[in-house]
Enzyme design. Structure first.
Site, PDB file in Angstrom:
ATOM      1  N   SER A 270     111.795   5.309  52.877  1.00 37.32           N
ATOM      2  CA  SER A 270     111.054   4.937  51.687  1.00 37.32           C
ATOM      3  C   SER A 270     111.403   5.846  50.512  1.00 37.32           C
ATOM      4  CB  SER A 270     109.559   4.956  52.007  1.00 37.32           C
ATOM      5  OG  SER A 270     108.826   4.233  51.059  1.00 37.32           O
ATOM      6  N   ASP A 327     110.054  -6.452  54.142  1.00 39.78           N
ATOM      7  CA  ASP A 327     109.458  -5.256  53.566  1.00 39.78           C
ATOM      8  C   ASP A 327     109.577  -5.315  52.045  1.00 39.78           C
ATOM      9  OD1 ASP A 327     108.676  -2.747  52.761  1.00 39.78           O
ATOM     10  OD2 ASP A 327     110.242  -1.654  53.859  1.00 39.78           O
ATOM     11  N   HIS A 397     106.750  -2.004  56.630  1.00 38.29           N
ATOM     12  CA  HIS A 397     107.377  -0.854  55.997  1.00 38.29           C
ATOM     13  C   HIS A 397     107.384   0.389  56.890  1.00 38.29           C
ATOM     14  CE1 HIS A 397     108.924   1.497  52.714  1.00 38.29           C
ATOM     15  NE2 HIS A 397     107.878   2.313  52.706  1.00 38.29           N
TER      16      HIS A 397
END
Length: 428
Positions: A270, A327, A397
């Site tokens: 991320s 995602d 995610h």
């Protein structure tokens, strides 16, 4: 689970934590050790002719990694290795995923703790048993602050400007170095954890790279997301910038191991994936004789524009993006214009329209919202897995989801093993 641009994951990966047995309250005791043991993952082999319990197969696999490590690091842009996914490359991707997992596990998410936003373990114990030694703890500093009206009302932890975000580790075990075919340097980053990191994530307009990262005059059009660059380059009187820490540590490592085969692998999830891309570019730009620099990122957002992508390619930096198509974080910020597809759809009678398209694209790019997809992509999908098909945004995610999808991915024609199962444990 903490939802952010990165989600702290509680997984069944082999990270052992020990707390004081003399503490009156378990919630008040601080862990003393975090041990990451990187193991060979029992991944499915489509050929079905390799027994993981066979000493011969383990030796054979070690030879494959040693002989093909540059291919696994992307020297040929992973051609022929992603679809179907090469089983040895799969193990390497999962191995780097465990380094990211360790960054999450070492971070103190407890806002009531005196050590909030720091690393809970000493560097000497962080990766015990992995063959790697942590040589540097990394901290990111936010260049923004809470508004004055919010800062007066918010708790102290909400205004934490600098926080521990990852580490640099060097492979030091002789057997592991022999198996890998080189001494591997890993830079691992966690995802978003603090309030101010969230604010940086929201600064999504593109901004020019600073002069020391932009390269030649021809590269001055290179732009990256403002918040990510701020986290990478900001510092305070008490805390040097993440960029300065990286440069200092990599310089020491390159000098110490100048006569050895070396690789630098930057990995993150991320927000950490975005910082990994910036870090890899900065290392390649700063050290002209740097070894092969590779990014292995999980669930990363977009980072920069097409000029930045070209800059990465010219420097020889290799980027492998692991993307879950379900995602939403991988689809932000900004948007992408693909002029190649648009031009291909035009026939000879539409040349004027092509000119209009080019003019329009140039005007749109000036808004500083046009990003580019960077690197080679391994695209997966939660919808292909029965255990994940109805998962939330947080599940899609989650780093654990990414590692599960990688471990079970076969090819675009046969996305996942039909017998794959997954238990989404929310706590250990």
């Amino acid at each position: 689970m903490k939802l952010g641009f990165g989600i702290s994951r509680q997984s069944n990966l082999n990270v052992a934590m020990m707390s004081s047995s003399h503490s009156q309250s378990q919630s008040q005791s601080l862990p003393q050790k975090c041990s990451l043991k990187i193991k060979n993952v029992n991944s499915w082999n489509p050929k079905g002719n390799m027994s993981l319990n066979s000493n011969e197969s383990l030796v054979s696999r070690a030879k494959k990694v040693r002989d093909k490590w540059m291919e696994f690091q992307g020297i040929k842009n992973w051609e022929g290795l992603l679809d179907p996914l090469d089983d040895d490359l799969r193990r390497e991707i999962l191995r780097y995923g465990e380094f990211v997992d360790a960054a999450y596990k070492c971070f103190d998410f407890d806002t009531s703790s005196p050590s909030y936003a720091t690393c809970q373990f000493p560097e000497t114990a962080m990766l015990a048993g992995s063959g790697y030694r942590v040589t540097k703890s990394l901290h990111a500093t936010c260049g923004v602050q809470l508004p004055s009206w919010a800062g007066q009302r918010a708790p102290e932890w909400a205004s934490a400007q600098s926080s521990w975000i990852g580490y640099v580790a060097v492979c030091e075990h002789k057997d592991e170095i022999a198996r890998l075919g080189r001494r591997d340097v890993v830079i691992a980053y966690r995802g978003t954890a603090t309030c101010l990191e969230w604010l940086e994530n929201l600064r999504v307009n593109l901004t020019s790279l600073p002069d020391d990262m932009a390269g030649h005059d021809s590269d001055r059009d290179s732009m990256v997301q403002s918040g990510f660059l701020s986290l990478y380059t900001s510092g305070t009187c008490a805390r040097e910038s993440l960029q300065a820490s990286i440069r200092d540590e990599i310089e020491k490592i390159l000098r110490k191991y100048a006569d050895e085969p070396l690789s630098i692998t930057v990995t993150g999830h991320s927000l950490g994936a975005a910082l990994a891309t910036l870090t890899a570019h900065d290392v390649a730009a700063t050290f002209k004789h740097a070894p092969l620099v590779t990014v292995v990122s999980f669930g990363g957002p977009r980072v920069g524009n097409r000029s930045f992508r070209s800059l990465l390619e010219k420097s020889g930096t290799k980027v492998l993006r692991i993307v879950n198509s379900d995602d939403p974080i991988t689809k932000v910020p900004g948007f992408v214009l693909n002029e190649d597809e648009a031009s291909a759809s035009l026939n000879r009678d539409a040349q004027k329209a092509a000119g209009v398209l080019n003019w329009l694209q140039k005007r749109v790019e000036e808004t500083q919202w046009v990003y580019a997809e960077i690197g080679k992509e391994l695209r997966l999908s939660s919808r292909d897995c029965p255990d994940l098909s109805n998962g939330s945004v947080a599940t899609c995610h989650d780093l654990k989801t990414y590692l599960h999808l990688v471990d079970n991915f076969v090819s675009s024609n046969c996305p996942l093993r039909a017998t794959a199962k997954m238990v989404l444990e929310r706590a250990q």
